[in-house]
Design a protein around this motif. Structure first.
Motif, PDB file in Angstrom:
ATOM      1  N   LEU A 101       2.037   1.808  -3.583  1.00 60.86           N
ATOM      2  CA  LEU A 101       0.956   2.319  -4.418  1.00 60.86           C
ATOM      3  C   LEU A 101       0.667   3.788  -4.109  1.00 60.86           C
ATOM      4  O   LEU A 101       0.429   4.593  -5.007  1.00 60.86           O
ATOM      5  N   THR A 102       0.677   4.120  -2.835  1.00 64.33           N
ATOM      6  CA  THR A 102       0.436   5.513  -2.444  1.00 64.33           C
ATOM      7  C   THR A 102       1.513   6.434  -3.008  1.00 64.33           C
ATOM      8  O   THR A 102       1.218   7.528  -3.508  1.00 64.33           O
ATOM      9  N   PHE A 159       0.833   6.919  -6.871  1.00 65.62           N
ATOM     10  CA  PHE A 159      -0.276   7.775  -7.289  1.00 65.62           C
ATOM     11  C   PHE A 159      -0.184   9.180  -6.693  1.00 65.62           C
ATOM     12  O   PHE A 159      -0.654  10.139  -7.310  1.00 65.62           O
ATOM     13  N   SER A 189      -1.089  12.265  -0.317  1.00 65.37           N
ATOM     14  CA  SER A 189      -1.158  10.967   0.349  1.00 65.37           C
ATOM     15  C   SER A 189      -2.267  10.947   1.394  1.00 65.37           C
ATOM     16  O   SER A 189      -3.005   9.958   1.517  1.00 65.37           O
ATOM     17  N   GLY A 244      -5.872   6.034  -8.878  1.00 63.62           N
ATOM     18  CA  GLY A 244      -5.524   5.648  -7.511  1.00 63.62           C
ATOM     19  C   GLY A 244      -6.722   5.611  -6.594  1.00 63.62           C
ATOM     20  O   GLY A 244      -6.752   4.848  -5.622  1.00 63.62           O
ATOM     21  N   LEU A 293      -5.557  10.798  -0.497  1.00 61.43           N
ATOM     22  CA  LEU A 293      -5.767   9.462  -1.053  1.00 61.43           C
ATOM     23  C   LEU A 293      -6.189   8.485   0.031  1.00 61.43           C
ATOM     24  O   LEU A 293      -7.085   7.649  -0.172  1.00 61.43           O
ATOM     25  N   ALA A 294      -5.557   8.575   1.208  1.00 58.23           N
ATOM     26  CA  ALA A 294      -5.940   7.708   2.323  1.00 58.23           C
ATOM     27  C   ALA A 294      -7.383   7.975   2.762  1.00 58.23           C
ATOM     28  O   ALA A 294      -8.137   7.044   3.070  1.00 58.23           O
ATOM     29  N   VAL A 349      -6.221   1.806  -5.252  1.00 59.00           N
ATOM     30  CA  VAL A 349      -5.746   1.651  -3.874  1.00 59.00           C
ATOM     31  C   VAL A 349      -6.790   0.973  -2.981  1.00 59.00           C
ATOM     32  O   VAL A 349      -6.460   0.034  -2.251  1.00 59.00           O
ATOM     33  N   SER A 392      -6.236  -2.789  -1.379  1.00 64.70           N
ATOM     34  CA  SER A 392      -6.284  -2.957   0.079  1.00 64.70           C
ATOM     35  C   SER A 392      -7.228  -4.091   0.463  1.00 64.70           C
ATOM     36  O   SER A 392      -6.929  -4.869   1.376  1.00 64.70           O
ATOM     37  N   THR A 407      -9.723   6.540   0.161  1.00 63.00           N
ATOM     38  CA  THR A 407      -9.688   5.075   0.244  1.00 63.00           C
ATOM     39  C   THR A 407     -10.588   4.581   1.365  1.00 63.00           C
ATOM     40  O   THR A 407     -11.356   3.627   1.192  1.00 63.00           O
ATOM     41  N   MET A 410       0.823  -1.203   0.000  1.00 63.79           N
ATOM     42  CA  MET A 410       0.000   0.000   0.000  1.00 63.79           C
ATOM     43  C   MET A 410       0.865   1.264   0.000  1.00 63.79           C
ATOM     44  O   MET A 410       0.504   2.277  -0.602  1.00 63.79           O
ATOM     45  N   SER A 411       1.998   1.207   0.672  1.00 60.50           N
ATOM     46  CA  SER A 411       2.901   2.360   0.685  1.00 60.50           C
ATOM     47  C   SER A 411       3.465   2.627  -0.707  1.00 60.50           C
ATOM     48  O   SER A 411       3.570   3.783  -1.140  1.00 60.50           O
TER      49      SER A 411
END
Length: 285
Positions: free
Chosen positions: A60-61, A64, A72, A261, A75-76, A265, A269, A79, A57-58
């Motif tokens: 991919l983050t 993107f 970041s 992303g 995006l989190a 993402v 996950s 997600t 996941m890191s």
């Protein structure tokens, strides 16, 4: 993904911008990774999943978000919104459509990716190695003469210690099916086995601390992390774009910057959690 043929805005702050907030500091991830584990301990239904920032996941983050801390965070946030929405509308049945070869391929690819990304740190080689496995291997091969033997020795020792503690747990498991039926010695071995990751990190940290107390720094260490917890804030729904002039980037522009992303993402996950859960299920059975 930004659309149009015009110049794409750079969503990163210039050196003459105002001081960085907590959403722009790299170390905020160290604090954020504590909260998911605490929440899952209260709300989770199984222990056979990995909660928090994993290597896959890191990567991919970083891919993107382009290494931008604010992107970041955004995006989190999205997600979590996507996964939570999927859970509320009962879309968990879609996981059943992932075949065994797909899950097995994901696990194998993740294992290879994780091993390649850790190789540089194991050898103590500095510098950026790119975002791909091939780039990492090329970087390591080109800087193999810069290997820090002390880092290599510590890393190898930690790996052997982890394997040894896992073997202790397997040996303890053969003496009974539950902790209550084990002897005190077997129970101790089982406890050391399940706590092996924390034990190795603690021992390595104490070693580095002892060396620094004696003014010795043979090992590569992280930089100083500022003390204190940052104040909670909403995700950055608007960023300062720098294209020679200062302007606000709207939420739609930021989502376009993240692009696929926002779907990839959350999907990865879920697949990652499913793969880990199925792997543990096979071991338990």
């Amino acid at each position: 993904m930004t659309g149009g043929d015009g110049p794409k805005p750079d969503l990163r702050r210039s050196s003459d911008s105002k001081p960085l907030s907590w959403t722009e500091r790299v170390e905020f991830g160290l604090y954020a990774c504590l909260l998911p584990g605490l929440c899952y301990a209260l709300l989770g239904t199984t222990d056979a999943v990995s909660i928090g920032p994993t290597a896959v996941m890191s990567l991919l983050t970083a891919e993107f978000a382009g290494g931008d801390p604010q992107l970041s965070v955004l995006l989190a946030f999205f997600t979590g919104v996507v996964v939570l929405t999927a859970g509320l509308v009962r879309l968990g049945f879609l996981v059943d459509f992932f075949s065994v070869p797909v899950v097995s391929g994901f696990v194998s690819a993740a294992s290879i990716t994780i091993c390649s990304t850790q190789l540089k740190g194991l050898l103590g080689i500095k510098g950026s190695s790119g975002k791909t496995m091939i780039g990492t291997l090329r970087h390591v091969a080109g800087h193999i003469d810069e290997t820090n033997l002390w880092d290599l020795l510590l890393g190898t020792t930690c790996i052997l210690l982890l394997l040894g503690l896992r073997w202790l747990g397997q040996r303890a498991g053969s003496s009974g099916t539950s902790a209550g039926r084990r002897s005190p010695l077997a129970t101790l071995q089982w406890l050391l086995s399940i706590a092996r990751n924390a034990l190795v990190v603690l021992l390595a940290s104490l070693l580095v601390l002892a060396l620094e107390r004696h003014q010795l720094s043979p090992l590569s260490t992280t930089e100083t992390v500022p003390v204190g917890f940052p104040a909670p804030q909403p995700p950055p729904f608007a960023l300062l774009a720098v294209n020679g002039t200062r302007e606000e980037a709207g939420l739609l522009q930021l989502t376009r910057q993240l692009g696929l992303g926002l779907l990839v993402v959350p999907l990865v996950s879920v697949i990652e959690c499913m793969a880990i859960a199925k792997a543990f299920d096979v071991v338990i059975k």
